[in-house]
Design an enzyme around this catalytic site. Structure first.
Site, PDB file in Angstrom:
ATOM      1  N   TYR A 125       0.898  -1.308   0.041  1.00 48.73           N
ATOM      2  CA  TYR A 125       0.147   0.225   0.055  1.00 48.73           C
ATOM      3  C   TYR A 125       0.915   1.299  -0.102  1.00 48.73           C
ATOM      4  O   TYR A 125       1.980   1.193   0.404  1.00 48.73           O
ATOM      5  CB  TYR A 125      -0.895   0.173   1.232  1.00 48.73           C
ATOM      6  CG  TYR A 125      -1.814  -0.824   1.383  1.00 48.73           C
ATOM      7  CD1 TYR A 125      -2.679  -0.903   0.636  1.00 48.73           C
ATOM      8  CD2 TYR A 125      -2.219  -1.589   2.691  1.00 48.73           C
ATOM      9  CE1 TYR A 125      -4.029  -1.664   0.723  1.00 48.73           C
ATOM     10  CE2 TYR A 125      -3.390  -2.320   2.769  1.00 48.73           C
ATOM     11  CZ  TYR A 125      -4.377  -2.356   1.809  1.00 48.73           C
ATOM     12  OH  TYR A 125      -5.379  -3.015   2.135  1.00 48.73           O
ATOM     13  N   GLU A 182      -5.940  -1.389   8.339  1.00 50.57           N
ATOM     14  CA  GLU A 182      -5.273  -1.248   9.949  1.00 50.57           C
ATOM     15  C   GLU A 182      -4.294  -0.139  10.191  1.00 50.57           C
ATOM     16  O   GLU A 182      -3.561  -0.110  11.036  1.00 50.57           O
ATOM     17  CB  GLU A 182      -4.884  -2.598  10.627  1.00 50.57           C
ATOM     18  CG  GLU A 182      -5.702  -3.584  10.648  1.00 50.57           C
ATOM     19  CD  GLU A 182      -5.962  -4.142   9.361  1.00 50.57           C
ATOM     20  OE1 GLU A 182      -7.157  -4.205   8.879  1.00 50.57           O
ATOM     21  OE2 GLU A 182      -5.389  -4.968   9.033  1.00 50.57           O
ATOM     22  N   ASN A 216     -10.000   0.411  -2.389  1.00 45.17           N
ATOM     23  CA  ASN A 216      -9.384  -0.675  -1.805  1.00 45.17           C
ATOM     24  C   ASN A 216     -10.920  -1.078  -1.046  1.00 45.17           C
ATOM     25  O   ASN A 216     -11.410  -0.635  -0.497  1.00 45.17           O
ATOM     26  CB  ASN A 216      -8.599  -0.476  -0.548  1.00 45.17           C
ATOM     27  CG  ASN A 216      -7.959  -1.709  -0.079  1.00 45.17           C
ATOM     28  OD1 ASN A 216      -7.617  -2.631  -0.649  1.00 45.17           O
ATOM     29  ND2 ASN A 216      -8.495  -2.108   1.483  1.00 45.17           N
ATOM     30  N   GLU A 217     -11.434  -2.374  -1.623  1.00 45.12           N
ATOM     31  CA  GLU A 217     -12.556  -2.877  -1.199  1.00 45.12           C
ATOM     32  C   GLU A 217     -13.540  -1.864  -1.059  1.00 45.12           C
ATOM     33  O   GLU A 217     -14.402  -1.689   0.074  1.00 45.12           O
ATOM     34  CB  GLU A 217     -12.218  -3.658   0.348  1.00 45.12           C
ATOM     35  CG  GLU A 217     -11.170  -4.661   0.278  1.00 45.12           C
ATOM     36  CD  GLU A 217     -11.055  -5.287   1.746  1.00 45.12           C
ATOM     37  OE1 GLU A 217     -11.410  -4.764   2.546  1.00 45.12           O
ATOM     38  OE2 GLU A 217     -10.506  -6.448   1.734  1.00 45.12           O
ATOM     39  N   GLU A 223      -5.810 -10.793  -1.537  1.00 42.34           N
ATOM     40  CA  GLU A 223      -5.383 -10.672   0.110  1.00 42.34           C
ATOM     41  C   GLU A 223      -5.672 -12.268   0.463  1.00 42.34           C
ATOM     42  O   GLU A 223      -6.700 -12.504   0.913  1.00 42.34           O
ATOM     43  CB  GLU A 223      -6.154  -9.763   1.013  1.00 42.34           C
ATOM     44  CG  GLU A 223      -5.671  -8.401   0.670  1.00 42.34           C
ATOM     45  CD  GLU A 223      -6.538  -7.475   1.687  1.00 42.34           C
ATOM     46  OE1 GLU A 223      -7.009  -7.790   2.465  1.00 42.34           O
ATOM     47  OE2 GLU A 223      -5.994  -6.185   1.569  1.00 42.34           O
ATOM     48  N   TYR A 237       0.979 -10.039  13.013  1.00 37.54           N
ATOM     49  CA  TYR A 237       0.107 -10.583  11.982  1.00 37.54           C
ATOM     50  C   TYR A 237      -0.012 -12.082  12.103  1.00 37.54           C
ATOM     51  O   TYR A 237      -0.456 -12.788  11.205  1.00 37.54           O
ATOM     52  CB  TYR A 237       0.018 -10.138  10.649  1.00 37.54           C
ATOM     53  CG  TYR A 237      -1.413  -9.791   9.841  1.00 37.54           C
ATOM     54  CD1 TYR A 237      -2.018  -8.575  10.035  1.00 37.54           C
ATOM     55  CD2 TYR A 237      -1.614 -10.775   8.999  1.00 37.54           C
ATOM     56  CE1 TYR A 237      -3.157  -8.642   9.366  1.00 37.54           C
ATOM     57  CE2 TYR A 237      -3.115 -10.738   8.489  1.00 37.54           C
ATOM     58  CZ  TYR A 237      -3.911  -9.738   8.404  1.00 37.54           C
ATOM     59  OH  TYR A 237      -4.928  -9.645   7.746  1.00 37.54           O
TER      60      TYR A 237
END
Ligand SMILES: *[C@@H]1O[C@H](CO)[C@@H](O)[C@H](O)[C@H]1NC(C)=O
Ligand SMILES: *[C@@H]1O[C@H](CO)[C@@H](O)[C@H](O)[C@H]1NC(C)=O
Ligand SMILES: *[C@@H]1O[C@H](CO)[C@@H](O)[C@H](O)[C@H]1NC(C)=O
Ligand SMILES: *[C@@H]1O[C@H](CO)[C@@H](O)[C@H](O)[C@H]1NC(C)=O
Ligand SMILES: *[C@@H]1O[C@H](CO)[C@@H](O)[C@H](O)[C@H]1NC(C)=O
Length: 658
Positions: free
Chosen positions: A82, A128, A186-187, A267, A332
């Site tokens: 990103y 996030e 994004n989404e 993803e 993560y």
């Protein structure tokens, strides 16, 4: 059952591959979609990427190459990153592409290492990350509709993209660089606005700056309902989904939008995110290798999110709704740890990739060594209220009703709100935020004595005691802006009025605090606050006044290869922020968990000078009786037990339930 399943997909694989192997006339440095043969074409050859996400903004620049090399050695042929807008344009019109923000250098390194790049420049990224990457100053227009055709939003986006995309353009594959595809938004299909004009506008901006040749794409959840508002003619629709499910069914959502072209999971979740106060997320390697193998066997393109998560240094973490901020670590449970260390998951994934493409010979670079610098004695520097003159560069703003951070031109950190107790509160009297407008946590004191803590969505009322004319202070912490969903217009500070008893509080003095500047410029040490080695802040109700503590450590001589990375522990400390040599490492909150230690990269440490540790403890320090310390150790702890809470029962891989 699973053997039969993989047998079926192997048949499918051979069909896909044999068709895709048809070679179209080679064009030097070209990258495109072959709809006829359901694949990408790179320089005329059928091509499939196996990629991993790495966010340069979560890794110190000195470690970029090490992490990229480890990704390359795992057999990846691409990475995905990103670009967070708010990381580069912190105030309108002031752009920063230097040091840890030098995205061009990052792209060049990826290419040098031998990796292609799938780029996701936003403008919204989620990730996030504070406000999903959107700069909080957009909220200066109070009613702005983010991620829509709102003219103020579009004007800011156009200006930013006009700056960013020309930097990106030379790195497109067609232009000799590593970038093969570029994601738009994004989404978007998960967002309420469903504004096709906005997506169309972004597409034309991207085309204008990047040209007609580059493959532009979108990413949405693997469900037909998400693709409805997320996809657009001219943008190749891809999906995202985690392991453990039915891969064929998940890709059928993409096929609904794109009957032909390459299968792409943008993803594929190797792990999952954490929130303060919720159990640490882990995802079993067994599920990951099974689903990864199934997807690769189908000839699909896969990006693993994350391949390395890294760290939300400073104040950069985001939050989900109902308000739940993410911790400092963005480990993560990814195949490379937060510190870039190799894990069993890394080698298991490499073994799967090895079955589908030739991977580089030789071992990956080793995990970086860690060093236990030991205990560092901390002592009180000053309380926040004593240091107000030093911390508030411009002095207080007088205002009848509270102002938000944005109204004060402050984006991150802490603001102190001060008023006087208007009536007799010698009996415990409720101080309330009836509209749940403490964003996000307020440390409340009367005449400098702590009385309690208000917290967004959790604690809307506390009792205080005092007499008329007493000084009532609320130190309000911004714990990170919401990064997903319709509540991303996340104002900070006291965003509604407070009441004391039945009375609304007014006539405030509001202090915007420049804590980071004061620490990095050494101002707190020059303040002459007269604290002695045994001073402690005012205490009551199990709380201590928010205060700064300081300590020093020297890195020993004669040990080769120091400084090395380390982890900082906070024995007995509750919640706060920590800086080392002026670098804001992030938030610690062992009292809530699950994260207990913070990653300390070696590059912020000095071998020639004493290293300065500064802690802002907000709740209660362990400094009485006797010594208090922080400790540097070699082992991270990200999975402490947290008190279970029904509200926290979120599901893995379900973004709609975040
Ligand atoms: C997976 O989904 C496909 C398509 O929806 C279906 O045909 C298949 O039976 C499913 N496989 C399993 C194991 O459930
Ligand atoms: C505040 O004090 C009153 C009276 O002592 C008590 O009934 C009430 O439970 C207290 N409220 C809180 C939030 O502590
Ligand atoms: C606080 O209350 C006043 C008067 O009731 C009102 O005008 C003002 O808008 C309120 N402020 C906020 C932030 O809600
Ligand atoms: C730590 O602080 C001291 C005193 O302010 C300063 O002289 C020293 O350079 C600092 N150390 C580092 C590594 O910045
Ligand atoms: C945390 O993780 C470590 C290492 O993976 C493990 O040994 C330990 O049992 C875990 N602790 C908790 C509370 O889950």
């Amino acid at each position: 059952m699973s053997r039969m399943g993989s047998g079926r997909s192997l048949v499918l694989l051979s069909i896909v591959l044999s068709i895709c192997e048809v070679t179209v006339a080679a064009v030097p440095q070209s990258f495109s979609i072959d709809y006829k043969h359901d694949c990408f074409r790179k320089d005329g050859e059928a091509f499939r990427y196996i990629s991993g996400s790495i966010h340069y903004n979560r890794i110190p620049r000195v470690y970029w190459k090490d992490r990229l090399l480890k990704m390359y050695m795992a057999g990846l042929n691409a990475i995905q990153t990103y670009i967070p807008w708010n990381f580069h344009e912190q105030t309108p019109g002031h752009y920063d592409f230097s040091g840890d923000r030098d995205v061009a250098h990052f792209l060049q390194l990826a290419q040098d290492v031998g990796l292609l790049v799938v780029l996701r420049p936003g403008p919204y990224i989620c990730g996030e990350w504070d406000m999903g990457g959107l700069p909080a100053w957009l909220l200066k227009k109070r009613n702005i509709v983010l991620r829509s055709s709102d003219p103020d939003y579009i004007a800011a986006v156009d200006k930013w993209m006009g700056k960013l995309l020309p930097i990106i353009k030379p790195f497109l594959y067609q232009n000799g660089g590593p970038i093969i595809t570029v994601q738009v938004e994004n989404e978007y299909g998960s967002y309420f606005a469903c504004d096709y004009d906005y997506l169309r506008h972004l597409t034309s901006v991207f085309r204008h700056h990047l040209g007609d040749e580059v493959v532009l794409f979108t990413t949405d959840g693997a469900g037909v309902s998400y693709l409805k508002c997320g996809s657009l003619q001219g943008l190749y629709a891809t999906v995202d989904f985690g392991p453990g499910g039915n891969v064929t069914a998940a890709f059928s959502a993409q096929r609904h939008a794109e009957p032909h072209g390459p299968l792409v999971n943008s993803e594929f979740y190797t792990g999952w995110l954490d929130h303060w106060g919720e159990k640490h997320s882990t995802v079993s390697t067994t599920y990951i290798v099974k689903s990864l193998n199934e997807m690769l066997s189908m000839g699909a393109n896969v990006n693993m999110y994350m391949f390395i998560g890294g760290t939300n240094f400073g104040y950069w973490n985001g939050a989900n709704t109902k308000y739940a901020p993410q911790p400092t670590s963005y480990d993560y449970d990814a195949p490379l740890t937060e510190a870039g260390d190799l894990t069993d998951k890394y080698f298991a994934i490499r073994d799967v990739i090895k079955m589908h493409r030739k991977i580089p010979d030789g071992p990956p670079p080793p995990s970086t060594p860690k060093y236990a610098y030991g205990s560092v004695k901390m002592s009180l520097l000053t309380t926040v209220s004593k240091a107000l003159k030093t911390l508030s560069f411009a002095g207080p703003v007088k205002t009848k009703y509270p102002l938000t951070f944005i109204e004060l031109n402050q984006l991150f950190g802490f603001v102190l709100y001060r008023t006087t107790v208007p009536m007799d509160c010698s009996k415990p009297t409720p101080l309330s935020s009836p509209l749940n407008g403490v964003n996000d946590r307020a440390y409340v004191s009367v005449n400098g004595v702590p009385n309690g803590i208000l917290e967004r969505n959790k604690v809307l009322t506390i009792n205080i005691t005092g007499t008329p004319g007493d000084q009532l202070d609320l130190l309000v912490e911004n714990m990170g802006r919401i990064n997903y969903g319709k509540e991303i217009n996340d104002f900070k500070g006291l965003v509604t009025n407070l009441t004391l008893g039945s009375q609304e509080l007014y006539n405030w003095e509001v202090f915007s605090l420049s804590i980071d500047e004061a620490i990095s410029e050494g101002l707190l040490w020059q303040g002459g606050y007269g604290e002695t080695a045994s001073s402690t802040p005012p205490r009551s109700n199990g709380l201590a006044s928010p205060a700064f503590y300081t300590g020093r450590f020297i890195i020993p001589d004669g040990i080769p290869d120091l400084p090395q990375d380390t982890y900082i522990h906070f024995p007995g400390w509750k919640k706060g922020q920590v800086w080392i040599n002026g670098f804001n490492l992030g938030r610690y909150w062992p009292d809530r968990g699950p994260q207990v230690t913070l990653f300390v990269p070696a590059n912020i440490l000095s071998t020639s000078l004493p290293n300065n540790v500064t802690v802002l403890e907000l709740e209660s320090d362990p400094c009485t009786p006797g010594l208090c310390t922080v400790e540097f150790t070699t082992v991270p702890v990200l999975n402490a037990t947290v008190k279970s809470h029904p509200h926290y029962a979120r599901q893995l891989f379900r973004k709609d339930l975040l």
